[in-house]
Motif scaffolding. Sequence first.
Motif, PDB file in Angstrom:
ATOM      1  N   VAL A 113       0.830  -1.214   0.000  1.00  0.00           N
ATOM      2  CA  VAL A 113       0.000   0.000   0.000  1.00  0.00           C
ATOM      3  C   VAL A 113       0.861   1.260   0.000  1.00  0.00           C
ATOM      4  CG1 VAL A 113      -1.919  -1.124   1.169  1.00  0.00           C
ATOM      5  CG2 VAL A 113      -0.153   0.003   2.522  1.00  0.00           C
ATOM      6  N   CYS A 114       2.177   1.095   0.025  1.00  0.00           N
ATOM      7  CA  CYS A 114       3.099   2.231   0.128  1.00  0.00           C
ATOM      8  C   CYS A 114       4.166   2.095  -0.954  1.00  0.00           C
ATOM      9  CB  CYS A 114       3.718   2.278   1.523  1.00  0.00           C
ATOM     10  SG  CYS A 114       4.819   3.677   1.769  1.00  0.00           S
ATOM     11  N   TYR A 115       4.504   3.229  -1.578  1.00  0.00           N
ATOM     12  CA  TYR A 115       5.521   3.210  -2.639  1.00  0.00           C
ATOM     13  C   TYR A 115       6.920   2.942  -2.094  1.00  0.00           C
ATOM     14  CZ  TYR A 115       1.671   5.739  -4.882  1.00  0.00           C
ATOM     15  OH  TYR A 115       0.448   6.106  -5.359  1.00  0.00           O
ATOM     16  N   ASP A 116       7.183   3.416  -0.884  1.00  0.00           N
ATOM     17  CA  ASP A 116       8.545   3.372  -0.345  1.00  0.00           C
ATOM     18  C   ASP A 116       8.913   2.001   0.224  1.00  0.00           C
ATOM     19  OD1 ASP A 116       8.711   6.059  -0.999  1.00  0.00           O
ATOM     20  OD2 ASP A 116       7.987   6.716   0.975  1.00  0.00           O
ATOM     21  N   ILE A 117       7.917   1.201   0.596  1.00  0.00           N
ATOM     22  CA  ILE A 117       8.193  -0.121   1.186  1.00  0.00           C
ATOM     23  C   ILE A 117       8.072  -1.182   0.096  1.00  0.00           C
ATOM     24  CG2 ILE A 117       7.476  -1.800   2.916  1.00  0.00           C
ATOM     25  CD1 ILE A 117       6.379   0.503   4.572  1.00  0.00           C
ATOM     26  N   PRO A 118       9.141  -1.924  -0.187  1.00  0.00           N
ATOM     27  CA  PRO A 118       9.109  -2.927  -1.268  1.00  0.00           C
ATOM     28  C   PRO A 118       8.063  -4.002  -0.999  1.00  0.00           C
ATOM     29  CG  PRO A 118      11.362  -2.515  -0.516  1.00  0.00           C
ATOM     30  CD  PRO A 118      10.456  -1.850   0.474  1.00  0.00           C
ATOM     31  N   PHE A 119       7.392  -4.405  -2.077  1.00  0.00           N
ATOM     32  CA  PHE A 119       6.397  -5.478  -1.991  1.00  0.00           C
ATOM     33  C   PHE A 119       6.401  -6.226  -3.323  1.00  0.00           C
ATOM     34  CE2 PHE A 119       2.082  -7.079  -2.789  1.00  0.00           C
ATOM     35  CZ  PHE A 119       1.935  -7.905  -1.685  1.00  0.00           C
ATOM     36  N   SER A 120       6.357  -7.533  -3.239  1.00  0.00           N
ATOM     37  CA  SER A 120       6.397  -8.346  -4.450  1.00  0.00           C
ATOM     38  C   SER A 120       5.385  -9.475  -4.340  1.00  0.00           C
ATOM     39  CB  SER A 120       7.801  -8.922  -4.667  1.00  0.00           C
ATOM     40  OG  SER A 120       7.830  -9.741  -5.806  1.00  0.00           O
ATOM     41  N   SER A 121       4.728  -9.752  -5.479  1.00  0.00           N
ATOM     42  CA  SER A 121       3.774 -10.865  -5.574  1.00  0.00           C
ATOM     43  C   SER A 121       3.816 -11.379  -7.006  1.00  0.00           C
ATOM     44  CB  SER A 121       2.363 -10.388  -5.199  1.00  0.00           C
ATOM     45  OG  SER A 121       1.851  -9.535  -6.199  1.00  0.00           O
ATOM     46  N   PRO A 122       3.260 -12.568  -7.246  1.00  0.00           N
ATOM     47  CA  PRO A 122       3.254 -13.086  -8.621  1.00  0.00           C
ATOM     48  C   PRO A 122       2.605 -12.140  -9.628  1.00  0.00           C
ATOM     49  CG  PRO A 122       2.638 -14.812  -7.081  1.00  0.00           C
ATOM     50  CD  PRO A 122       2.705 -13.546  -6.290  1.00  0.00           C
ATOM     51  N   ILE A 123       1.695 -11.289  -9.162  1.00  0.00           N
ATOM     52  CA  ILE A 123       1.030 -10.339 -10.070  1.00  0.00           C
ATOM     53  C   ILE A 123       1.924  -9.150 -10.356  1.00  0.00           C
ATOM     54  CG2 ILE A 123      -0.945  -8.807 -10.329  1.00  0.00           C
ATOM     55  CD1 ILE A 123      -2.580 -10.725  -8.692  1.00  0.00           C
ATOM     56  N   THR A 124       2.519  -8.553  -9.344  1.00  0.00           N
ATOM     57  CA  THR A 124       3.329  -7.340  -9.518  1.00  0.00           C
ATOM     58  C   THR A 124       4.601  -7.599 -10.308  1.00  0.00           C
ATOM     59  OG1 THR A 124       4.404  -7.731  -7.377  1.00  0.00           O
ATOM     60  CG2 THR A 124       2.454  -6.335  -7.392  1.00  0.00           C
ATOM     61  N   ASP A 125       5.078  -8.829 -10.353  1.00  0.00           N
ATOM     62  CA  ASP A 125       6.305  -9.114 -11.098  1.00  0.00           C
ATOM     63  C   ASP A 125       6.133  -8.880 -12.596  1.00  0.00           C
ATOM     64  OD1 ASP A 125       7.488  -9.780  -8.737  1.00  0.00           O
ATOM     65  OD2 ASP A 125       7.164 -11.953  -8.950  1.00  0.00           O
ATOM     66  N   THR A 131       1.717   0.908 -14.012  1.00  0.00           N
ATOM     67  CA  THR A 131       0.622   0.018 -13.598  1.00  0.00           C
ATOM     68  C   THR A 131       0.763  -0.383 -12.136  1.00  0.00           C
ATOM     69  OG1 THR A 131       0.564  -0.844 -15.855  1.00  0.00           O
ATOM     70  CG2 THR A 131      -0.598  -2.110 -14.161  1.00  0.00           C
ATOM     71  N   LYS A 132       1.977  -0.593 -11.708  1.00  0.00           N
ATOM     72  CA  LYS A 132       2.207  -0.992 -10.321  1.00  0.00           C
ATOM     73  C   LYS A 132       1.838   0.129  -9.352  1.00  0.00           C
ATOM     74  CE  LYS A 132       5.721  -3.021  -7.289  1.00  0.00           C
ATOM     75  NZ  LYS A 132       7.111  -3.512  -7.190  1.00  0.00           N
ATOM     76  N   MET A 133       2.152   1.378  -9.725  1.00  0.00           N
ATOM     77  CA  MET A 133       1.807   2.516  -8.871  1.00  0.00           C
ATOM     78  C   MET A 133       0.288   2.645  -8.732  1.00  0.00           C
ATOM     79  SD  MET A 133       4.619   5.370 -10.072  1.00  0.00           S
ATOM     80  CE  MET A 133       3.943   6.603  -9.005  1.00  0.00           C
ATOM     81  N   ALA A 134      -0.446   2.463  -9.837  1.00  0.00           N
ATOM     82  CA  ALA A 134      -1.911   2.520  -9.783  1.00  0.00           C
ATOM     83  C   ALA A 134      -2.469   1.387  -8.929  1.00  0.00           C
ATOM     84  CB  ALA A 134      -2.480   2.461 -11.200  1.00  0.00           C
TER      85      ALA A 134
END
Length: 452
Positions: A113-125, A131-134
Amino acid sequence: MSQKNKPNTKRWNDDHPTKIRIRVVGHEEYTVNVSLDMRVTQLRKMLELATGIPYNIQRLTYLDAAELVDNSTLEDNDVVPGGAIDLLVWPTWSNLVEKAIMGQIAEIMELGVCYDIPFSSPITDYMDNETKMAWIEKRAFVVLCIGVHQENVELCDNILPLVKNRNTRTPLGRTPLHIAASQGKSDMLKYLLDKGFKLHAKDKDDKKAIDLASLFGHPESERFLFMSAWEELREKIGSCQKKKETAKSMKKEETVSGNVSSFKGSPINPEEKPETMVKKLSTRTSFKGSHTNPEEKPETMVKKLSTRTSVKGLSTSSEEKPGTMVKKLSTRTSFKGSPTNPEEKPETMVKKLSTRTSKKSLKKKRQEDVHVDEMEEEILSIDEEIKPVKDVCPVIGSCQNSDSFRQYLLALKKQCRNFGYTASLIDDHLQWLDNVKYRSFHHNPVISENIG
């Protein structure tokens, strides 16, 4: 078969709605009013307001794990009064929704939910950066909707900076304000309005937050939204009036500046700007009087400049052509009348100057006409005087009177030529004087009287 032994096929009372239970992600349970012919899609729309979970991520199941079809009714799915329907979400949202319901802010911040904290999932890869920011902002908005429903102000304070667009809506066109109004949460309504959410936003059913508060029976929230709309309208009217007053004052300033801008410099330096002149005149230390009188006070100079005319022909050169004077007057917007008459308008002076040439030529022509008339009378009178001399004495001798008469005729002929007048009668008299033999006519009293 008797009436007592007939099977009861009507399980619901169609005239009055009945209640069923909604279990939200296995954590909370709500009771809602439904009817027999209500479709699953209508129930999902209602649950968006009842739970704060957006319509597009909901999954409804009953008894088994099978998902209810949207177009089917509750009767088609054998839902009984008091039955429990499970509200689930899609797997990519389940962890986030659970943490939002429980209010675990630290865990929520690590779930995309935050741009500054890294997050990864099979979808975001497989997403590009835009698109990821939206997608991240969309997840933050879902948490905000659940936080508003839970009245968790601390969670909303942490999530609101991540939802930059205050006009973000669910697929049904609803904002967090609609959710708070439908549940009668007046404190959250005030909180969201202070944060910049629009009071008059409408959903896809063309309903505002105040309409939902009235529809679901929350008079306190309805009253608060009505007063908020009234205050907003009053502020808008006040703002409009203030803008009008500002526009009027600006228009007056433009008029004043326009009058100042029409000033075409000083008589000494026409290219000099009015601002420079005002600065010079207002500052005694930088401007010590006029160029002719260093001791002259600025106030006196300002007074002189205001009545000063640039038409030099009026005071210094009376030979200046009217055309030049008219041209000067037409380009001088700050002309304050003539030196002799300061109150005289430029239009009057231009009119006078434009007619000056014609008046002068007319006067000259009249004077010439008078001279011609006088000469005609004088020549005719001479002819009348000479005629008896010719008749009585055809031969005239040399005498003082005849010589003076000859000189007189020559001067009169010269004057006629200057005025372009034909002096044929005078030529006849001169020829007669040249051809005759002079003799003394003092003895003839008639000649002496007429010629002498």
